[in-house]
Motif scaffolding. Structure first.
Motif, PDB file in Angstrom:
ATOM      1  N   LYS A 167       0.837  -1.191   0.000  1.00  0.00           N
ATOM      2  CA  LYS A 167       0.000   0.000   0.000  1.00  0.00           C
ATOM      3  C   LYS A 167       0.870   1.238   0.000  1.00  0.00           C
ATOM      4  CE  LYS A 167      -3.930  -2.078   2.183  1.00  0.00           C
ATOM      5  NZ  LYS A 167      -5.123  -1.859   2.892  1.00  0.00           N
ATOM      6  N   GLN A 168       0.332   2.304  -0.536  1.00  0.00           N
ATOM      7  CA  GLN A 168       1.108   3.529  -0.673  1.00  0.00           C
ATOM      8  C   GLN A 168       0.258   4.710  -0.204  1.00  0.00           C
ATOM      9  OE1 GLN A 168       2.453   4.190  -4.645  1.00  0.00           O
ATOM     10  NE2 GLN A 168       3.569   6.025  -4.120  1.00  0.00           N
ATOM     11  N   LEU A 169       0.891   5.623   0.502  1.00  0.00           N
ATOM     12  CA  LEU A 169       0.234   6.826   0.981  1.00  0.00           C
ATOM     13  C   LEU A 169       0.859   8.030   0.306  1.00  0.00           C
ATOM     14  CD1 LEU A 169      -1.698   8.170   3.034  1.00  0.00           C
ATOM     15  CD2 LEU A 169       0.226   8.211   4.625  1.00  0.00           C
ATOM     16  N   THR A 170       0.024   8.886  -0.276  1.00  0.00           N
ATOM     17  CA  THR A 170       0.546  10.077  -0.935  1.00  0.00           C
ATOM     18  C   THR A 170      -0.228  11.305  -0.469  1.00  0.00           C
ATOM     19  OG1 THR A 170      -0.938   9.797  -2.818  1.00  0.00           O
ATOM     20  CG2 THR A 170       1.268   8.821  -3.015  1.00  0.00           C
ATOM     21  N   PHE A 171       0.453  12.447  -0.507  1.00  0.00           N
ATOM     22  CA  PHE A 171      -0.157  13.729  -0.179  1.00  0.00           C
ATOM     23  C   PHE A 171      -0.062  14.608  -1.410  1.00  0.00           C
ATOM     24  CE2 PHE A 171       1.316  12.030   3.846  1.00  0.00           C
ATOM     25  CZ  PHE A 171       0.215  12.232   4.664  1.00  0.00           C
ATOM     26  N   HIS A 172      -1.091  15.423  -1.626  1.00  0.00           N
ATOM     27  CA  HIS A 172      -1.085  16.291  -2.799  1.00  0.00           C
ATOM     28  C   HIS A 172      -1.012  17.761  -2.415  1.00  0.00           C
ATOM     29  CE1 HIS A 172      -1.811  12.910  -5.437  1.00  0.00           C
ATOM     30  NE2 HIS A 172      -2.753  12.505  -4.612  1.00  0.00           N
ATOM     31  N   ASN A 173      -1.851  18.183  -1.480  1.00  0.00           N
ATOM     32  CA  ASN A 173      -1.926  19.588  -1.094  1.00  0.00           C
ATOM     33  C   ASN A 173      -1.833  19.743   0.421  1.00  0.00           C
ATOM     34  OD1 ASN A 173      -2.331  20.540  -3.743  1.00  0.00           O
ATOM     35  ND2 ASN A 173      -4.508  20.030  -3.607  1.00  0.00           N
ATOM     36  N   VAL A 174      -1.379  20.925   0.812  1.00  0.00           N
ATOM     37  CA  VAL A 174      -1.324  21.283   2.223  1.00  0.00           C
ATOM     38  C   VAL A 174      -2.113  22.578   2.376  1.00  0.00           C
ATOM     39  CG1 VAL A 174       0.177  21.989   4.119  1.00  0.00           C
ATOM     40  CG2 VAL A 174       0.965  20.264   2.508  1.00  0.00           C
ATOM     41  N   GLU A 175      -3.028  22.603   3.341  1.00  0.00           N
ATOM     42  CA  GLU A 175      -3.769  23.827   3.643  1.00  0.00           C
ATOM     43  C   GLU A 175      -3.177  24.449   4.899  1.00  0.00           C
ATOM     44  OE1 GLU A 175      -7.982  23.490   3.929  1.00  0.00           O
ATOM     45  OE2 GLU A 175      -8.158  22.434   2.015  1.00  0.00           O
ATOM     46  N   VAL A 176      -2.800  25.720   4.813  1.00  0.00           N
ATOM     47  CA  VAL A 176      -2.189  26.412   5.940  1.00  0.00           C
ATOM     48  C   VAL A 176      -3.124  27.530   6.386  1.00  0.00           C
ATOM     49  CG1 VAL A 176      -0.212  27.783   6.708  1.00  0.00           C
ATOM     50  CG2 VAL A 176       0.127  25.889   5.087  1.00  0.00           C
ATOM     51  N   ARG A 177      -3.391  27.584   7.694  1.00  0.00           N
ATOM     52  CA  ARG A 177      -4.206  28.651   8.280  1.00  0.00           C
ATOM     53  C   ARG A 177      -3.424  29.294   9.413  1.00  0.00           C
ATOM     54  NH1 ARG A 177      -9.796  27.948   7.164  1.00  0.00           N
ATOM     55  NH2 ARG A 177     -10.193  25.924   6.226  1.00  0.00           N
ATOM     56  N   GLU A 178      -3.641  30.562   9.608  1.00  0.00           N
ATOM     57  CA  GLU A 178      -3.063  31.251  10.753  1.00  0.00           C
ATOM     58  C   GLU A 178      -4.179  31.485  11.758  1.00  0.00           C
ATOM     59  OE1 GLU A 178      -0.944  34.772   9.731  1.00  0.00           O
ATOM     60  OE2 GLU A 178       0.412  33.705   8.386  1.00  0.00           O
ATOM     61  N   TYR A 179      -3.915  31.150  13.017  1.00  0.00           N
ATOM     62  CA  TYR A 179      -4.904  31.312  14.084  1.00  0.00           C
ATOM     63  C   TYR A 179      -4.492  32.439  15.011  1.00  0.00           C
ATOM     64  CZ  TYR A 179      -7.200  27.005  12.758  1.00  0.00           C
ATOM     65  OH  TYR A 179      -7.889  26.044  12.072  1.00  0.00           O
ATOM     66  N   GLU A 180      -5.495  33.036  15.641  1.00  0.00           N
ATOM     67  CA  GLU A 180      -5.223  34.078  16.627  1.00  0.00           C
ATOM     68  C   GLU A 180      -4.535  33.467  17.837  1.00  0.00           C
ATOM     69  OE1 GLU A 180      -8.766  35.720  18.443  1.00  0.00           O
ATOM     70  OE2 GLU A 180      -9.697  33.750  18.517  1.00  0.00           O
ATOM     71  N   LEU A 181      -3.763  34.256  18.537  1.00  0.00           N
ATOM     72  CA  LEU A 181      -3.156  33.836  19.799  1.00  0.00           C
ATOM     73  C   LEU A 181      -3.911  34.513  20.925  1.00  0.00           C
ATOM     74  CD1 LEU A 181       0.667  34.024  19.017  1.00  0.00           C
ATOM     75  CD2 LEU A 181      -0.809  32.023  19.039  1.00  0.00           C
ATOM     76  N   VAL A 182      -4.267  33.733  21.941  1.00  0.00           N
ATOM     77  CA  VAL A 182      -5.016  34.265  23.081  1.00  0.00           C
ATOM     78  C   VAL A 182      -4.332  33.828  24.377  1.00  0.00           C
ATOM     79  CG1 VAL A 182      -7.222  34.289  21.832  1.00  0.00           C
ATOM     80  CG2 VAL A 182      -6.569  32.256  23.134  1.00  0.00           C
ATOM     81  N   PRO A 183      -4.595  34.546  25.474  1.00  0.00           N
ATOM     82  CA  PRO A 183      -4.052  34.096  26.761  1.00  0.00           C
ATOM     83  C   PRO A 183      -4.590  32.698  27.074  1.00  0.00           C
ATOM     84  CG  PRO A 183      -4.909  36.326  26.938  1.00  0.00           C
ATOM     85  CD  PRO A 183      -5.336  35.800  25.593  1.00  0.00           C
TER      86      PRO A 183
END
Length: 133
Positions: free
Chosen positions: A1-17
């Protein structure tokens, strides 16, 4: 069996205390908030090229208190909420330390009781063997 990745989704999140009391210095804990930017989609090859081997030692991921504090301010958090989170983390950390110290004392007392019991058993067995003679 083979595992492949095609795309990466990147999000920026807020930083909170945050609320994690396991910080190693006096300063605000930081965590990700719920709000995020729109996802930016990269092909896996683009993403890996842009990283430039940015993997680093886990110890380098620790941020000093002043850096965490500044990051929270830059992300729009007010000083009152930052200090409240800092104080809460400190209180919780102190409670954990006190609980751990009480548990250690409890174990020491239990060990002392157990040792006394064994000594009493040893003495009684010695007495019974002496009295038989």
């Amino acid at each position: 069996k083979q595992l492949t990745f095609h795309n990466v989704e990147v999000r920026e999140y807020e930083l909170v205390p945050g609320c994690n009391p396991s910080i190693t210095d006096l300063g605000p804990p930081v965590e990700l908030g719920w709000r995020s930017s729109e996802a930016i989609v990269y092909s896996i090859d683009q993403y890996e090229k842009s990283r430039c081997d940015l993997r680093c030692d886990v110890d380098l991921l620790r941020m000093p208190a002043c850096v965490r504090y500044d990051l929270l301010l830059v992300h729009g958090n007010d000083e009152a909420s930052i200090w409240e989170a800092t104080e809460e983390a400190y209180r919780t950390n102190r409670q954990r330390e006190e609980t751990a110290a009480l548990e250690r004392m409890k174990r020491i007392q239990e060990d002392k009781k157990r040792n006394k019991l064994f000594k009493m058993i040893d003495i009684s067995s010695m007495l019974s063997s002496v009295l038989r003679i």
